[in-house]
Design a protein around this motif. Structure first.
Motif, short mmCIF file in Angstrom:
data_model
loop_
_atom_site.label_atom_id
_atom_site.label_comp_id
_atom_site.label_asym_id
_atom_site.label_seq_id
_atom_site.Cartn_x
_atom_site.Cartn_y
_atom_site.Cartn_z
N SER A 96 5.89 59.78 -34.23
CA SER A 96 5.05 60.78 -34.88
C SER A 96 5.83 61.36 -36.06
O SER A 96 7.06 61.23 -36.13
CB SER A 96 4.66 61.88 -33.90
N CYS A 97 5.13 62.02 -36.96
CA CYS A 97 5.78 62.54 -38.17
C CYS A 97 6.28 63.97 -38.00
O CYS A 97 6.71 64.59 -38.97
CB CYS A 97 4.81 62.48 -39.36
N ASP A 98 6.26 64.48 -36.77
CA ASP A 98 6.58 65.90 -36.55
C ASP A 98 7.80 66.10 -35.65
O ASP A 98 7.86 67.06 -34.89
CB ASP A 98 5.35 66.62 -35.98
N ILE A 99 8.77 65.19 -35.74
CA ILE A 99 9.96 65.26 -34.88
C ILE A 99 11.23 65.29 -35.75
O ILE A 99 12.03 64.36 -35.75
CB ILE A 99 10.00 64.09 -33.88
N PRO A 100 11.45 66.38 -36.47
CA PRO A 100 12.56 66.42 -37.42
C PRO A 100 13.95 66.36 -36.79
O PRO A 100 14.92 66.07 -37.48
CB PRO A 100 12.35 67.74 -38.16
N LYS A 101 14.06 66.62 -35.50
CA LYS A 101 15.38 66.62 -34.85
C LYS A 101 15.73 65.26 -34.24
O LYS A 101 16.77 65.12 -33.59
CB LYS A 101 15.44 67.70 -33.78
N ILE A 102 14.89 64.26 -34.42
CA ILE A 102 15.17 62.95 -33.85
C ILE A 102 16.47 62.41 -34.43
O ILE A 102 16.82 62.72 -35.57
CB ILE A 102 13.99 61.97 -34.10
N SER A 103 17.20 61.64 -33.63
CA SER A 103 18.50 61.14 -34.09
C SER A 103 18.58 59.62 -33.98
O SER A 103 17.89 59.00 -33.18
CB SER A 103 19.62 61.76 -33.25
N THR A 104 19.45 59.06 -34.80
CA THR A 104 19.70 57.62 -34.77
C THR A 104 20.17 57.20 -33.39
O THR A 104 19.74 56.17 -32.86
CB THR A 104 20.75 57.24 -35.83
N GLU A 105 21.04 58.00 -32.77
CA GLU A 105 21.59 57.63 -31.46
C GLU A 105 20.50 57.56 -30.39
O GLU A 105 20.47 56.63 -29.59
CB GLU A 105 22.67 58.65 -31.05
N VAL A 106 19.61 58.52 -30.39
CA VAL A 106 18.51 58.52 -29.41
C VAL A 106 17.60 57.31 -29.64
O VAL A 106 17.21 56.62 -28.71
CB VAL A 106 17.72 59.85 -29.47
N LEU A 107 17.27 57.04 -30.90
CA LEU A 107 16.41 55.91 -31.21
C LEU A 107 17.08 54.59 -30.88
O LEU A 107 16.44 53.66 -30.39
CB LEU A 107 15.98 55.95 -32.67
#
Length: 191
Positions: A96-107
């Motif tokens: 989604s376009c509303d997850i500004p805290k997402i991280s490369t490590e989590v993905l």
């Protein structure tokens, strides 16, 4: 961090109505940068195959491929259907376009879990709530999403639960990455 070598594409769903935020969510700023930019910063170390699912010309400035929903007003199920129809990749990271805290490590963990699993879809979970809009969906799910639209079964969590799924529970320290921001009040509380 290893660059993902598998066949992976990213689709960021930017086509929502943003009725609670009252403005285009992907372009809302957090610490001086649009939400979408935070997400792009997290995914670009993993793949260069990034597409925005939107018809809003305001996103054209990012220079990324943009595709409109194939069937309008079908919510996230319609957005994922559109992504899977467009994709030529086995694995499709849907965000989604509303997850500004997402991280490369989590993905990276999510994608690796999807690749290592024999499941249809791998989504993130905090152990209490599931986040199907931070998920890796296999291309062959296209008919399941088409059928859901045809039958007006548009509840994404129910659809994911009907599929062979893997819910990757992430650690407490990474759970801020899951937070989706839907309202101005939620934005104000974001740190």
């Amino acid at each position: 961090m290893l660059r993902i070598k598998e066949d992976i594409a990213v689709y960021i769903l930017c086509g929502g109505k943003s009725s609670r935020m009252k403005t285009e969510k992907g372009l809302v700023e957090f610490h001086g940068r649009p939400f979408l930019q935070w997400i792009l910063d997290a995914v670009t170390p993993l793949t260069s195959k990034i597409t925005l699912v939107t018809k809003n010309p305001a996103y054209a400035s990012y220079g990324l491929p943009m595709i409109p929903d194939l069937v309008e007003d079908q919510g996230p199920v319609g957005g994922i259907f559109t992504a899977l129809a467009d994709s030529s990749s086995k694995y499709n990271l849907i965000l989604s376009c509303d997850i500004p805290k997402i991280s490369t490590e989590v993905l990276d963990s999510l994608i690796q879990s999807a690749i290592d699993s024999d499941k249809d879809v791998c989504i993130l979970s905090d152990g209490k709530h599931d986040y199907p809009l931070i998920g890796c969906y296999q291309k062959y799910l296209l008919p399941a999403f088409q059928q859901a639209i045809e039958q007006n079964h548009l509840k994404l969590c129910s659809l994911v639960d009907s599929l062979r799924n893997n819910k990757l529970v992430i650690s407490q320290k990474d759970q801020a990455a899951l937070r989706n921001i839907n309202t101005p009040a939620e934005l104000l509380s974001l740190t």
